[in-house]
Design a protein around this motif. Structure first.
Motif, PDB file in Angstrom:
ATOM      1  N   UNK A 171       0.363  -1.443  -0.380  1.00 58.25           N
ATOM      2  CA  UNK A 171      -0.085  -0.070   0.219  1.00 58.25           C
ATOM      3  C   UNK A 171       1.299   1.294   0.034  1.00 58.25           C
ATOM      4  N   UNK A 172      -0.221   2.262  -0.163  1.00 59.44           N
ATOM      5  CA  UNK A 172       1.303   3.514  -0.525  1.00 59.44           C
ATOM      6  C   UNK A 172       0.977   4.592   0.916  1.00 59.44           C
ATOM      7  N   UNK A 173       1.012   4.748   1.601  1.00 62.86           N
ATOM      8  CA  UNK A 173       1.068   5.788   3.175  1.00 62.86           C
ATOM      9  C   UNK A 173       1.107   6.935   2.984  1.00 62.86           C
ATOM     10  N   UNK A 174       0.375   7.999   2.964  1.00 64.26           N
ATOM     11  CA  UNK A 174       0.721   9.324   2.687  1.00 64.26           C
ATOM     12  C   UNK A 174       0.641  10.340   3.790  1.00 64.26           C
ATOM     13  N   UNK A 175       1.334  10.908   4.359  1.00 62.80           N
ATOM     14  CA  UNK A 175       1.071  11.344   6.471  1.00 62.80           C
ATOM     15  C   UNK A 175       1.495  12.679   5.662  1.00 62.80           C
ATOM     16  N   UNK A 218       9.551   6.115   8.146  1.00 67.34           N
ATOM     17  CA  UNK A 218       9.817   4.996   6.857  1.00 67.34           C
ATOM     18  C   UNK A 218       8.657   3.839   7.545  1.00 67.34           C
ATOM     19  N   UNK A 219       8.382   2.357   6.736  1.00 71.55           N
ATOM     20  CA  UNK A 219       7.418   1.677   7.396  1.00 71.55           C
ATOM     21  C   UNK A 219       8.659   0.004   6.212  1.00 71.55           C
ATOM     22  N   UNK A 220       7.895  -0.442   7.490  1.00 74.33           N
ATOM     23  CA  UNK A 220       9.040  -2.121   7.625  1.00 74.33           C
ATOM     24  C   UNK A 220       7.398  -2.954   8.598  1.00 74.33           C
ATOM     25  N   UNK A 256       4.193  13.427   2.959  1.00 75.75           N
ATOM     26  CA  UNK A 256       5.188  12.612   2.602  1.00 75.75           C
ATOM     27  C   UNK A 256       4.763  11.085   2.734  1.00 75.75           C
ATOM     28  N   UNK A 257       5.181  10.566   1.469  1.00 72.79           N
ATOM     29  CA  UNK A 257       4.851   9.292   1.305  1.00 72.79           C
ATOM     30  C   UNK A 257       6.037   8.026   1.639  1.00 72.79           C
ATOM     31  N   UNK A 258       4.935   6.878   1.937  1.00 71.50           N
ATOM     32  CA  UNK A 258       5.920   5.885   2.222  1.00 71.50           C
ATOM     33  C   UNK A 258       5.275   5.115   1.605  1.00 71.50           C
ATOM     34  N   UNK A 259       6.290   2.988   1.251  1.00 69.26           N
ATOM     35  CA  UNK A 259       5.143   2.270   1.414  1.00 69.26           C
ATOM     36  C   UNK A 259       4.712   1.701   2.784  1.00 69.26           C
ATOM     37  N   UNK A 260       3.785   1.176   2.418  1.00 62.76           N
ATOM     38  CA  UNK A 260       2.853   0.274   3.465  1.00 62.76           C
ATOM     39  C   UNK A 260       2.509  -0.698   3.652  1.00 62.76           C
ATOM     40  N   UNK A 261       2.680  -2.425   5.116  1.00 63.03           N
ATOM     41  CA  UNK A 261       2.599  -3.293   4.818  1.00 63.03           C
ATOM     42  C   UNK A 261       1.173  -3.513   6.201  1.00 63.03           C
ATOM     43  N   UNK A 262       0.353  -3.715   5.702  1.00 65.63           N
ATOM     44  CA  UNK A 262      -0.468  -3.472   7.130  1.00 65.63           C
ATOM     45  C   UNK A 262      -1.287  -4.686   7.949  1.00 65.63           C
TER      46      UNK A 262
END
Length: 438
Positions: A147-151, A187-189, A425-431
């Motif tokens: 997913x794409x997460x925008x904050x 970021x996300x992981x 601010x944008x990053x990939x995200x795995x819910x």
């Protein structure tokens, strides 16, 4: 110093922005349908022989009509058109008697963003997120997908939108559970998201799970200054690490520090050798952290297992204007950047690092129509990030993003939300519900 946020109230977790027929979205998350033009009564004969006289349809006499490249709406329709499924009648008396473990196994396969809506069914389903049996089933099923997460912060109120690539839908997730000092998206992981910021004169870092609406602040570093950070989650070990490299203002005397959630503390590692960094962007793959350097030319690689830095003499392609390191699956490392000195000759290209020869091998080029639509000006700034061999491009003042699948070699637009603006601010995200902040 550890803190945990409060769980969100029932039914208030996620707002859905449904896609419309042409694949577009309103900027505020609302869908905007376009009315179809009314058709005149009666039938219309579109056959060539239905009109007076005959019509020569030979290729030599046909008129060639030039059309402009397809716009965002058409691209979105072709790539992100939502499949409509017919409703299926379900017997209440059958589903009411399902065993608890079977019910958890079924619900664990429901997309994470829809779980919030199902929590409104009854008190039993509302307590799913705290049920260890459900979390066990949820951890065993395949991931929902990228997913794409925008904050961003709107009048100091944190806002978050998530675009699900598998479901092709935008979701709004409330981020009011975060403390006010959480300003920078690190970021996300593995289902966790990392933020940093200043609480007065103190630089702080936190990790959170947006789905469970929980967070906690990490202990202070030994050298507590604003650093370049990256989050790494180990799902097998159910732990995470945060790597802090050099100071963002260029102080090269700070040692590398690594936070380990298993011991809840920072450890000091080797100081990065004296280099001139090309960019503050980092890429992490195969337990290695990579940064671009100008002097010496190439890459600096940090091995997480040994805690040491190494230099890789991988020279950059000629006429590279700006480059971004992007991590792929396994050991794949990509370099994305513009080539060319003049606007009419510029192009966006993607290279992959040959780990044996330490050379960059070109694997793809952005088609000209996408490049012109993404960057209207030759000096316009763009951002690039990736996950699982997916690379996303965003540019400032554009309400769309461009996605490239390295494996399938497919380019596609993502519209409906301002993926890049002056404060987004944008990053990939795995819910994931089972991603633990401890």
């Amino acid at each position: 110093m550890d803190c945990s946020g409060h769980s969100s109230k029932s039914g208030s977790g996620v707002c859905v922005a449904q896609p419309v027929e042409n694949g577009g979205f309103g900027g505020d998350g609302r869908c905007c349908k376009h009315a179809s033009p009314p058709r005149s009564g009666g039938s219309r004969n579109t056959s060539p022989m239905g009109r007076g006289g005959s019509r020569n349809t030979s290729p030599s006499r046909q008129k060639v009509v030039k059309t402009k490249p397809r716009g965002l709406d058409e691209e979105t329709l072709a790539t992100f058109g939502k499949v409509v499924h017919t409703d299926v009648q379900m017997e209440d008396n059958i589903w009411a008697m399902l065993p608890e473990d079977l019910l958890h196994e079924i619900l664990a396969r429901v997309p994470p963003f829809l779980i919030f809506r199902l929590r409104l069914v009854c008190k039993r389903w509302n307590s799913l997120l705290q049920d260890s049996s459900f979390l066990k089933f949820h951890s065993s099923v395949p991931s929902h997908g990228p997913c794409l997460l925008t904050f961003w912060k709107n009048t100091q109120i944190p806002q978050c939108s998530v675009f699900s690539l598998p479901l092709k839908t935008w979701y709004r997730i409330p981020f009011t559970f975060l403390p006010p000092w959480a300003f920078w998206l690190v970021g996300s992981s593995g289902g966790l998201v990392c933020f940093s910021g200043h609480d007065g004169l103190m630089f702080k870092t936190l990790v959170c799970n947006p789905l469970t609406q929980t967070w906690r602040a990490l202990p202070s570093m030994h050298y507590n200054q604003q650093r370049q950070l990256i989050l790494v989650v180990d799902r097998v070990d159910r732990s995470f690490k945060v790597i802090a490299t050099s100071d963002i203002y260029g102080d090269k005397s700070l040692p590398t520090e690594v936070y380990d959630s298993k011991i809840d503390s920072w450890t000091i590692h080797q100081i990065m050798p004296a280099v001139n960094l090309c960019s503050s962007k980092m890429a992490y793959c195969d337990s290695r952290l990579y940064l671009e350097t100008l002097s010496p030319l190439g890459l600096m690689m940090y091995r997480l297992d040994t805690g040491h830095w190494e230099h890789i003499p991988a020279k950059f392609p000629r006429s590279l204007l700006d480059g971004y390191l992007v991590a792929g699956t396994q050991k794949r490392l990509f370099l994305v950047g513009r080539i060319g000195l003049y606007s009419t000759l510029q192009s966006m290209r993607i290279w992959e690092l040959d780990h044996t020869k330490f050379t960059w091998v070109e694997i793809s080029r952005m088609p000209p129509k996408y490049f012109r639509a993404l960057l209207r000006l030759s000096a316009e700034r763009f951002e690039c990030f990736g996950q699982d061999n997916l690379i996303c491009f965003t540019s400032w003042n554009q309400g769309k993003g461009l996605l490239y699948d390295v494996d399938k070699k497919i380019w596609s637009w993502i519209g409906g939300c301002a993926l890049q603006s002056y404060n987004n601010q944008v990053c990939f995200y795995d819910p994931r519900f089972d991603a633990s902040i401890y």
